[in-house]
Write a protein that holds these residues in place. Structure first.
Motif, mmCIF file in Angstrom:
data_model
loop_
_atom_site.group_PDB
_atom_site.id
_atom_site.type_symbol
_atom_site.label_atom_id
_atom_site.label_comp_id
_atom_site.label_asym_id
_atom_site.label_seq_id
_atom_site.Cartn_x
_atom_site.Cartn_y
_atom_site.Cartn_z
ATOM 1 N N GLY A 46 -33.436 -44.758 -147.392
ATOM 2 C CA GLY A 46 -34.687 -44.408 -146.717
ATOM 3 C C GLY A 46 -34.496 -44.205 -145.369
ATOM 4 N N ASP A 47 -35.913 -43.584 -144.902
ATOM 5 C CA ASP A 47 -36.077 -42.942 -143.681
ATOM 6 C C ASP A 47 -36.535 -43.920 -142.544
ATOM 7 O OD1 ASP A 47 -38.465 -42.859 -144.934
ATOM 8 O OD2 ASP A 47 -39.010 -41.626 -143.340
ATOM 9 N N THR A 48 -36.894 -44.986 -142.697
ATOM 10 C CA THR A 48 -37.721 -45.752 -141.836
ATOM 11 C C THR A 48 -36.832 -47.272 -141.607
ATOM 12 O OG1 THR A 48 -38.893 -46.866 -143.321
ATOM 13 C CG2 THR A 48 -39.763 -44.917 -142.583
ATOM 14 N N TYR A 56 -38.311 -50.009 -142.057
ATOM 15 C CA TYR A 56 -38.741 -50.796 -143.179
ATOM 16 C C TYR A 56 -37.689 -50.636 -144.520
ATOM 17 C CZ TYR A 56 -43.073 -50.731 -140.587
ATOM 18 O OH TYR A 56 -43.831 -50.642 -139.322
ATOM 19 N N ASP A 57 -37.275 -49.517 -144.605
ATOM 20 C CA ASP A 57 -36.202 -49.552 -145.761
ATOM 21 C C ASP A 57 -35.086 -50.209 -145.717
ATOM 22 O OD1 ASP A 57 -37.768 -46.928 -147.399
ATOM 23 O OD2 ASP A 57 -37.608 -46.369 -145.345
ATOM 24 N N ILE A 58 -34.546 -50.183 -144.319
ATOM 25 C CA ILE A 58 -33.319 -50.616 -143.868
ATOM 26 C C ILE A 58 -33.382 -52.274 -144.003
ATOM 27 C CG2 ILE A 58 -31.551 -51.221 -142.153
ATOM 28 C CD1 ILE A 58 -32.382 -48.325 -141.216
ATOM 29 N N PHE A 80 -34.217 -44.993 -154.121
ATOM 30 C CA PHE A 80 -34.657 -43.585 -153.137
ATOM 31 C C PHE A 80 -36.151 -43.972 -152.733
ATOM 32 C CE2 PHE A 80 -30.898 -41.668 -154.871
ATOM 33 C CZ PHE A 80 -30.387 -40.842 -153.658
ATOM 34 N N ASP A 81 -36.457 -43.938 -151.349
ATOM 35 C CA ASP A 81 -37.648 -44.177 -150.849
ATOM 36 C C ASP A 81 -38.110 -42.541 -151.097
ATOM 37 O OD1 ASP A 81 -39.891 -44.484 -149.066
ATOM 38 O OD2 ASP A 81 -38.737 -43.261 -147.770
ATOM 39 N N ILE A 82 -39.419 -42.301 -151.139
ATOM 40 C CA ILE A 82 -39.832 -41.002 -151.376
ATOM 41 C C ILE A 82 -40.437 -39.996 -149.949
ATOM 42 C CG2 ILE A 82 -41.785 -39.578 -152.369
ATOM 43 C CD1 ILE A 82 -41.735 -41.483 -154.858
ATOM 44 N N ASP A 83 -41.203 -40.639 -149.110
ATOM 45 C CA ASP A 83 -41.695 -39.617 -148.191
ATOM 46 C C ASP A 83 -40.651 -39.800 -146.819
ATOM 47 O OD1 ASP A 83 -44.674 -38.984 -148.972
ATOM 48 O OD2 ASP A 83 -44.500 -41.223 -149.547
ATOM 49 N N GLY A 84 -40.354 -38.618 -146.878
ATOM 50 C CA GLY A 84 -39.366 -38.615 -145.587
ATOM 51 C C GLY A 84 -38.015 -38.724 -145.862
ATOM 52 N N THR A 85 -37.849 -39.004 -147.070
ATOM 53 C CA THR A 85 -36.263 -39.207 -147.681
ATOM 54 C C THR A 85 -35.851 -38.173 -148.389
ATOM 55 O OG1 THR A 85 -36.563 -41.549 -147.297
ATOM 56 C CG2 THR A 85 -34.861 -40.706 -148.857
ATOM 57 N N LEU A 86 -37.007 -38.052 -149.689
ATOM 58 C CA LEU A 86 -36.532 -36.983 -150.763
ATOM 59 C C LEU A 86 -37.376 -35.831 -150.354
ATOM 60 C CD1 LEU A 86 -36.859 -39.177 -154.082
ATOM 61 C CD2 LEU A 86 -34.912 -38.155 -152.836
HETATM 62 MG MG LIG Z 1 -40.283 -43.050 -146.123
#
Ligand SMILES: [Mg+2]
Length: 225
Positions: free
Chosen positions: A173-175, A177-179, A6-12
């Motif tokens: 993730g929420d960006t 970049y994560d994808i 899991f990504d943290i900021d914007g995701t969790l």
């Molecule tokens: Mg994020």
């Protein structure tokens, strides 16, 4: 066995500006530069990449290792302080989802975040989510999100009985970049539009799965089957 990163900021969670304020304070304290973060779009970027952008913006040069260490040394206690003062938002469905996933024997949970490791744990602790995670890949491992995802995978192997094999790895993730970096690292990618990117913007990067948020537990769990 499956691995979920899991990504943290914007995701969790969202620290509602605590991270930005802590970074601003560190920059002002050392360089006398005010609101350095306000000219940066930090979403999805690793801390070393954000640092580099600030240095290029403000000082027209890259940073040295020593300068980064000095900044992080101030940033970490500022972040502790700012997260204590800030209202932390846990994203919809996250608590229920993590509780469910943590109880399962066929899944291992980690984080894959651009935060330096100390910063990541401070943020997770501030939201009461740290007990769901034992390891991760961090901005302090690499400026490259792909590399830090691979580092998380490497560390995950210490947390399972037969470390040779994960049947599937998920990056959530929420960006973009994560994808994109998740895909490059060989993961199944799950986009979630709870951060600063809309569902349509994430869709352009063709995640394997895409959610508005993680609130529909049944639907989200199906992805990890
Ligand atoms: Mg994020």
């Amino acid at each position: 066995m499956k691995l979920l990163l899991f990504d943290i900021d914007g995701t969790l969670l969202l620290t509602n500006g605590a991270g930005t304020r802590a970074a601003n304070r560190a920059f002002e304290k050392i360089y006398g530069i005010k609101n350095a973060m306000n000219r940066i779009d930090a979403a999805g970027k690793t801390d070393p990449i954000i640092l580099k952008e600030i240095f290029m913006n403000e000082l027209n040069r890259d940073f040295s290792k020593e300068e980064a260490q000095e900044l992080y040394k101030h940033y970490v206690p500022f972040l502790e302080e700012e997260t204590r003062k800030s209202e932390i938002t846990v994203m919809p469905g996250v608590i229920k989802l993590l509780e469910n996933l943590t109880s399962r024997k066929d899944m291992v949970l980690g984080v894959a975040t651009g935060n330096i490791e100390e910063g990541a744990w401070i943020k997770l602790r501030s939201a009461g989510l740290d007990n769901h995670f034992k390891f991760g890949g961090f901005g302090s491992d690499s400026h490259s999100r792909e590399q830090l995802i691979l580092k998380a995978l490497d560390r995950a192997k210490n947390h399972i009985a037969h470390p040779s094999h994960f049947e599937k790895i998920f990056v959530i993730g929420d960006t973009p970049y994560d994808i994109n970096h998740g895909r490059a690292a060989g993961a199944v990618t799950v986009g979630v539009a709870t951060g600063s990117y809309s569902r349509a913007e994430l869709e352009e990067h063709s995640p394997d799965h895409l959610f508005d948020d993680l609130n529909n537990l049944e639907m989200v769990l199906r992805v990890f089957e």
